[in-house]
Design an enzyme around this catalytic site. Structure first.
Site, mmCIF file in Angstrom:
data_model
loop_
_atom_site.group_PDB
_atom_site.id
_atom_site.type_symbol
_atom_site.label_atom_id
_atom_site.label_comp_id
_atom_site.label_asym_id
_atom_site.label_seq_id
_atom_site.Cartn_x
_atom_site.Cartn_y
_atom_site.Cartn_z
ATOM 1 N N LYS A 1 50.154 0.081 -51.506
ATOM 2 C CA LYS A 1 50.846 -1.211 -51.629
ATOM 3 C C LYS A 1 52.253 -1.082 -51.082
ATOM 4 C CE LYS A 1 51.746 -4.579 -55.365
ATOM 5 N NZ LYS A 1 51.486 -4.866 -56.785
ATOM 6 N N SER B 1 48.351 -6.666 -62.011
ATOM 7 C CA SER B 1 48.293 -6.707 -60.537
ATOM 8 C C SER B 1 47.406 -5.673 -59.858
ATOM 9 C CB SER B 1 49.705 -6.637 -59.966
ATOM 10 O OG SER B 1 50.285 -7.904 -60.044
ATOM 11 N N SER C 1 49.176 -9.012 -57.744
ATOM 12 C CA SER C 1 49.918 -8.936 -56.507
ATOM 13 C C SER C 1 49.418 -7.848 -55.538
ATOM 14 C CB SER C 1 51.393 -8.705 -56.821
ATOM 15 O OG SER C 1 51.566 -7.499 -57.539
HETATM 16 N N1 LIG Z 1 52.878 -7.169 -60.699
HETATM 17 C C1 LIG Z 1 52.229 -7.805 -61.651
HETATM 18 O O1 LIG Z 1 51.377 -7.271 -62.343
HETATM 19 C C2 LIG Z 1 52.686 -9.194 -61.862
HETATM 20 C C3 LIG Z 1 51.669 -10.149 -62.352
HETATM 21 N N2 LIG Z 1 50.541 -10.337 -61.491
HETATM 22 C C4 LIG Z 1 52.417 -11.433 -62.536
HETATM 23 O O2 LIG Z 1 52.580 -12.212 -61.628
HETATM 24 O O3 LIG Z 1 52.934 -11.644 -63.598
#
Ligand SMILES: NC(=O)C[C@H](N)C(=O)O
Length: 487
Positions: free
Chosen positions: A76, A175, A151
């Site tokens: 990533k 994420s 993400s």
């Molecule tokens: N990096 C993450 O886990 C963030 C998570 N997907 C959120 O937007 O809160």
């Protein structure tokens, strides 16, 4: 089977027997990347030359007793890679080339892993769709009109389309697991402190974790073994010894007690198809001799607000370092004073969702409101942790859906950050408690993969891998992508 379709384990067997070379494997995957990228867009940087060079030197020096030697992977784009751009998919770091490797990358390099490139993500890892990347949106290999999740959406899409053998992602509120679920692959969020965070751009320091995204559970165990462990560069990394995850993969789960938190499985946001797939998975565990019972995580309804407050407050503090002075984007327009310079630099350098979280987080962290919001969120966090502790007195593992629905259409929910966070309903609660959890495919709804989440006790990664492995042995969900994806 084509070379790019191999798992780590299979590729390693062939490398050891000298039936293939690391160069052949790497070339095949680079060709696969060429074939897919115009449709999938999983990568933001592809290091063809670097990958081929390290494959050649690996062929010369390695005996392939290490399962990761010569295996092409991707990381990533918030994980620092020496001399290879690391942008967090933000204009703010568009041209940033780190002078050092993150610990997870150095650990993999020591094992002669082949780094193919860097994968797309939501800007600074805030988001659940990969649509907020400064560069482009990534398409879900199962249905190109849908998001891969986020993400770490680029990492999950790259694994699902066989544009790498495995990938690394970061998980602050789901994420790794949420995109793994949307893309029909395996994603593991380790216990907070199990894997070093050194060299990974911080989002919310008390919840950030780094985890593998792989084609199956065995590969997940292999990658976790390589990246786990204490690191003197990360004071929050734990000195608890690392288990032998691979050795503990067994098909025997008889007698294990599994709790099913009803507040999550029966939440109104969870679609019927997802619920049915999870209920079927529970049936499989019962058939394997597990005792499965519904339980209550009584304070689960407060988790999303506590998560959001913690995320926004901590992110606003972490992202304060991007001021245009030390490194990163700086405004080229005229400015009147320092404040105006910051305003223009940060106004132009960050995208909408990042600014939304910074503004909210700055407000929540203000002296006047700190007790009312951030402190309260931390108290809720303690209560939620206690609920998990209670559950784990009686149960070995907990099971939930990974996501309330399958992958949604590109463009949907993208103008409402709060709605977007609802995708992380079942996963972000685990980050609040700091526990380990894995997502693996457990069925399909209208041709799209559904993910099952298994949550374990702190530092019981070996346990969740074992329980996931036992399930995987009883279906072919993890290999169907090869026939059923669109590319
Ligand atoms: N990096 C993450 O886990 C963030 C998570 N997907 C959120 O937007 O809160």
């Amino acid at each position: 089977m084509k070379l790019h379709e191999l798992t780590i384990k299979k590729a390693n067997e062939l490398l050891k027997k000298k039936e293939i070379t690391a160069q052949e494997l790497t070339e095949d995957i680079l060709n696969r990347i060429d074939e897919c990228e115009s449709k999938i867009g999983a990568y933001v940087t592809i290091d063809k030359e670097g990958a081929l060079k390290s494959a050649k030197s690996t062929d010369e020096k390695a005996d392939f007793t290490d399962p990761l030697a010569g295996i092409p992977m991707s990381a990533k784009d918030n994980i620092c890679t020496k001399n290879l751009k690391t942008t967090c998919c933000s204009r703010m770091l568009e041209n940033f080339v780190p002078p050092y490797d993150a610990t997870v990358i150095s650990k993999l390099r020591e094992r002669n892993a082949i780094i193919l490139g860097k994968t797309n993500m939501d800007e600074f890892a805030i988001g659940s769709s990969t649509q907020t990347s400064f560069f482009h949106t990534t398409q879900n290999p199962w249905d190109l009109s849908r998001v891969p999740g986020g993400s770490s959406g680029g990492s999950a899409a790259a694994v699902a389309s066989d544009e790498c053998i495995y990938a690394l992602g970061s998980d602050t509120g789901g994420s790794v697991r949420q995109p793994a679920s949307y893309c029909g692959v395996v994603g593991l969020k380790p216990t907070y402190g199990r894997v070093s965070r050194f060299g990974v751009a911080s989002l919310a320091a008390t919840m950030d974790t780094i985890g593998p995204i792989t084609k199956n559970v065995t590969d997940c165990a292999i990658v976790l073994s390589a990246i786990a462990g204490q690191d003197s560069f990360d004071p929050t990394s734990s000195d608890i010894p690392v288990d032998n995850y691979l050795q503990k993969l067994k098909n025997d789960v008889k007698g294990l007690k599994i709790g099913i938190p009803k507040e999550l499985l029966y939440h109104e946001a969870v679609s019927k198809d997802v619920k049915d797939a999870v209920l079927n998975a529970i049936k499989v565990y019962e058939d394997l001799g597990c005792i499965c019972e519904e339980i209550s995580l009584k304070n689960a309804e407060y988790a999303m607000s506590a998560y959001l407050v913690t995320l926004a407050a901590e992110a606003s503090s972490e992202l304060g370092q991007y001021d245009g002075i030390r490194y990163g984007y700086r405004t080229s327009s005229d400015y009147q004073d320092l404040k105006d310079f910051y305003k223009k630099t940060r106004g132009e350098g960050f995208g909408f969702d990042v600014k939304w979280h910074i503004i909210l987080g700055t407000y929540l962290s203000d002296e006047k409101y700190y007790d009312k919001y951030y402190l309260k969120a931390q108290k809720i966090r303690t209560i939620i942790k206690k609920d998990f502790d209670e559950a784990f007195k009686k149960y070995d593992f907990l099971i939930t859906p990974t996501t309330p629905t399958t992958a949604f259409k590109i463009g949907e929910s993208s103008d409402d950050p709060f709605k977007m966070h609802m995708n992380d309903l079942c996963v972000s609660i685990v980050n609040l408690a700091g526990l380990p959890a894995i997502s693996l495919p457990c069925g399909f709804s209208k041709g799209l993969p559904v993910g099952l989440q298994i949550i374990g006790k702190a530092f019981d990664e070996a346990g969740i891998l074992q329980v996931a492995y036992a399930f995987e042995q009883n279906n072919d969900y993890h290999t169907r992508r090869i026939k059923e994806r669109m590319v």
